[in-house]
Scaffold this motif. Structure first.
Motif, mmCIF file in Angstrom:
data_model
loop_
_atom_site.group_PDB
_atom_site.id
_atom_site.type_symbol
_atom_site.label_atom_id
_atom_site.label_comp_id
_atom_site.label_asym_id
_atom_site.label_seq_id
_atom_site.Cartn_x
_atom_site.Cartn_y
_atom_site.Cartn_z
ATOM 1 N N VAL A 198 0.842 -1.202 0.000
ATOM 2 C CA VAL A 198 0.000 0.000 0.000
ATOM 3 C C VAL A 198 0.871 1.243 0.000
ATOM 4 O O VAL A 198 1.766 1.385 0.848
ATOM 5 N N LEU A 199 0.637 2.128 -0.952
ATOM 6 C CA LEU A 199 1.268 3.447 -0.983
ATOM 7 C C LEU A 199 0.157 4.464 -0.820
ATOM 8 O O LEU A 199 -0.801 4.477 -1.601
ATOM 9 N N PHE A 200 0.247 5.305 0.217
ATOM 10 C CA PHE A 200 -0.848 6.241 0.461
ATOM 11 C C PHE A 200 -0.347 7.614 0.861
ATOM 12 O O PHE A 200 0.734 7.755 1.435
ATOM 13 N N THR A 201 -1.145 8.633 0.516
ATOM 14 C CA THR A 201 -0.931 9.984 0.994
ATOM 15 C C THR A 201 -1.953 10.253 2.078
ATOM 16 O O THR A 201 -3.060 9.713 2.044
ATOM 17 N N GLU A 202 -1.609 11.091 3.040
ATOM 18 C CA GLU A 202 -2.523 11.319 4.147
ATOM 19 C C GLU A 202 -2.107 12.560 4.920
ATOM 20 O O GLU A 202 -0.916 12.833 5.108
ATOM 21 N N HIS A 203 -3.129 13.350 5.346
ATOM 22 C CA HIS A 203 -2.874 14.530 6.165
ATOM 23 C C HIS A 203 -2.993 14.246 7.657
ATOM 24 O O HIS A 203 -2.415 14.961 8.473
ATOM 25 N N ASP A 204 -3.748 13.219 8.020
ATOM 26 C CA ASP A 204 -3.955 12.897 9.432
ATOM 27 C C ASP A 204 -2.717 12.179 9.963
ATOM 28 O O ASP A 204 -2.448 11.023 9.622
ATOM 29 N N MET A 205 -1.956 12.866 10.828
ATOM 30 C CA MET A 205 -0.708 12.295 11.315
ATOM 31 C C MET A 205 -0.925 11.108 12.236
ATOM 32 O O MET A 205 -0.079 10.216 12.323
ATOM 33 N N ASP A 206 -2.067 11.049 12.928
ATOM 34 C CA ASP A 206 -2.357 9.869 13.741
ATOM 35 C C ASP A 206 -2.490 8.640 12.853
ATOM 36 O O ASP A 206 -1.988 7.554 13.180
ATOM 37 N N VAL A 207 -3.164 8.794 11.728
ATOM 38 C CA VAL A 207 -3.297 7.697 10.776
ATOM 39 C C VAL A 207 -1.925 7.271 10.259
ATOM 40 O O VAL A 207 -1.593 6.082 10.219
ATOM 41 N N VAL A 208 -1.120 8.240 9.866
ATOM 42 C CA VAL A 208 0.197 7.939 9.299
ATOM 43 C C VAL A 208 1.060 7.194 10.294
ATOM 44 O O VAL A 208 1.612 6.124 10.004
ATOM 45 N N PHE A 209 1.211 7.744 11.493
ATOM 46 C CA PHE A 209 2.142 7.158 12.456
ATOM 47 C C PHE A 209 1.625 5.869 13.077
ATOM 48 O O PHE A 209 2.416 5.048 13.546
ATOM 49 N N ASN A 210 0.323 5.666 13.057
ATOM 50 C CA ASN A 210 -0.230 4.430 13.613
ATOM 51 C C ASN A 210 -0.200 3.271 12.632
ATOM 52 O O ASN A 210 -0.210 2.107 13.058
ATOM 53 N N HIS A 211 -0.161 3.561 11.326
ATOM 54 C CA HIS A 211 -0.373 2.479 10.369
ATOM 55 C C HIS A 211 0.724 2.314 9.311
ATOM 56 O O HIS A 211 0.788 1.242 8.700
ATOM 57 N N ASP A 213 4.370 1.526 7.752
ATOM 58 C CA ASP A 213 5.622 0.864 8.101
ATOM 59 C C ASP A 213 6.795 1.820 7.943
ATOM 60 O O ASP A 213 7.722 1.819 8.756
ATOM 61 N N ARG A 214 6.735 2.615 6.874
ATOM 62 C CA ARG A 214 7.730 3.666 6.652
ATOM 63 C C ARG A 214 7.012 4.910 6.150
ATOM 64 O O ARG A 214 5.896 4.826 5.626
ATOM 65 N N ILE A 215 7.678 6.040 6.294
ATOM 66 C CA ILE A 215 7.106 7.323 5.884
ATOM 67 C C ILE A 215 8.107 8.056 4.999
ATOM 68 O O ILE A 215 9.285 8.205 5.366
ATOM 69 N N ASP A 227 11.961 6.928 6.394
ATOM 70 C CA ASP A 227 12.352 6.079 7.522
ATOM 71 C C ASP A 227 11.109 5.544 8.232
ATOM 72 O O ASP A 227 9.975 5.793 7.796
ATOM 73 N N THR A 228 11.323 4.847 9.322
ATOM 74 C CA THR A 228 10.230 4.325 10.124
ATOM 75 C C THR A 228 9.522 5.473 10.839
ATOM 76 O O THR A 228 10.087 6.563 11.000
ATOM 77 N N PRO A 229 8.284 5.253 11.294
ATOM 78 C CA PRO A 229 7.581 6.316 12.016
ATOM 79 C C PRO A 229 8.360 6.867 13.209
ATOM 80 O O PRO A 229 8.377 8.088 13.424
ATOM 81 N N ASP A 230 8.994 6.012 13.990
ATOM 82 C CA ASP A 230 9.746 6.489 15.150
ATOM 83 C C ASP A 230 10.891 7.394 14.733
ATOM 84 O O ASP A 230 11.140 8.440 15.362
ATOM 85 N N GLU A 231 11.602 7.013 13.683
ATOM 86 C CA GLU A 231 12.732 7.820 13.221
ATOM 87 C C GLU A 231 12.257 9.135 12.615
ATOM 88 O O GLU A 231 12.878 10.187 12.811
ATOM 89 N N ILE A 232 11.155 9.088 11.880
ATOM 90 C CA ILE A 232 10.610 10.317 11.288
ATOM 91 C C ILE A 232 10.154 11.272 12.377
ATOM 92 O O ILE A 232 10.396 12.482 12.325
ATOM 93 N N ARG A 233 9.504 10.748 13.404
ATOM 94 C CA ARG A 233 9.011 11.586 14.492
ATOM 95 C C ARG A 233 10.167 12.302 15.206
ATOM 96 O O ARG A 233 10.014 13.439 15.664
ATOM 97 N N ALA A 234 11.308 11.650 15.274
ATOM 98 C CA ALA A 234 12.450 12.211 15.994
ATOM 99 C C ALA A 234 13.389 13.032 15.113
ATOM 100 O O ALA A 234 14.343 13.624 15.613
#
Length: 247
Positions: A198-211, A213-215, A227-234
């Motif tokens: 699945v390749l998706f675009t999304e504005h809701d960051m809760d959706v992005v970081f919860n679902h 695998d990489r961003i 990178d992974t959600p944790d790495e992107i967040r940091a």
């Protein structure tokens, strides 16, 4: 193993460089999100992959095959499904008929008057509806469905061709917060069960970081981070240009 390989994708509109030398890949069964601030180039990038916009430069490979300039119709036949930001289906048809029409299209029978939609592969249409949780709405006209359920119908339409890759443009747009999470849990379940990427675009960051695998984060048409959600967040650069200093 890589299913989608995007190499140096670029697009200009006059003096504006909307997408500039973007490269990334999507692994088999991976859910990859594309995010970025307004004007980052994510929609242009997404639509070049989906065949709506022709790139100026670069290559898109799907399972090793060059699909860079294929039409959306050819991409569909190749095993790439697509949903759109605004759900659009035949409002006067019920859910089963809409899905039967999609199956007619998949099988190349839309030009034949011998196969009216309501008599075509009803069992398979019912299975498609059940896969997205609409088994109780088979005889409901689409005009009577909630917007969230319309998004589920659209997802079922994208699944009609048994895709290996699903492109989802703002899959939770217009939905309530609870519905957004339910939708993406459904997508994750379908991806895991059927081996779909699945390749998706999304504005809701809760959706992005919860679902995801990489961003993939785009900024001014270029790749800022992948990178992974944790790495992107940091990531300080991502925080500065998109998520904000408090992210």
């Amino acid at each position: 193993m890589t299913l989608l390989d995007v190499q140096r994708l670029s697009k200009r509109f006059g003096a504006v460089s909307a997408v500039d030398n973007v490269s990334f890949d999507v692994a088999r069964t991976e859910m990859l999100a594309i995010i970025g601030p307004n004007g980052a180039g994510k929609s242009t990038c997404f639509n070049m992959i989906g065949g709506q916009i022709e790139p100026d430069m670069g290559t898109v490979l799907f399972d090793g095959t060059d699909i860079t300039r294929d039409t959306p119709q050819k991409l569909f036949r190749s095993g790439i499904g697509r949903t759109f930001q605004i759900a659009a289906v035949f409002q006067s048809m019920n859910v089963r008929e809409v899905l039967q029409t999609a199956l007619l299209s998949r099988d190349g029978r839309t030009a034949s008057f011998l196969f009216p939609a309501r008599r075509y592969k009803g069992e398979e249409a019912d299975e498609l509806a059940a896969s997205v949780g609409l088994q109780d709405f088979l005889n409901t006209e689409c005009r009577a469905l909630s917007y969230g359920d319309l998004k589920r119908v659209e997802l079922a339409l994208a699944l009609a061709n048994r895709p290996r890759l699903l492109l989802m443009d703002e899959p939770t747009a217009g939905m309530a917060p609870d519905g957004r999470q339910q939708m993406m849990r459904l997508v994750r379940s379908l991806a895991d069960k059927s081996g779909i990427s699945v390749l998706f675009t999304e504005h809701d960051m809760d959706v992005v970081f919860n679902h995801a695998d990489r961003i993939l984060v785009l900024n001014k048409g270029q790749v800022l981070a992948l990178d992974t959600p944790d790495e992107i967040r940091a990531d300080p650069a991502v925080q500065a240009v998109y998520l904000g200093e408090e992210a």
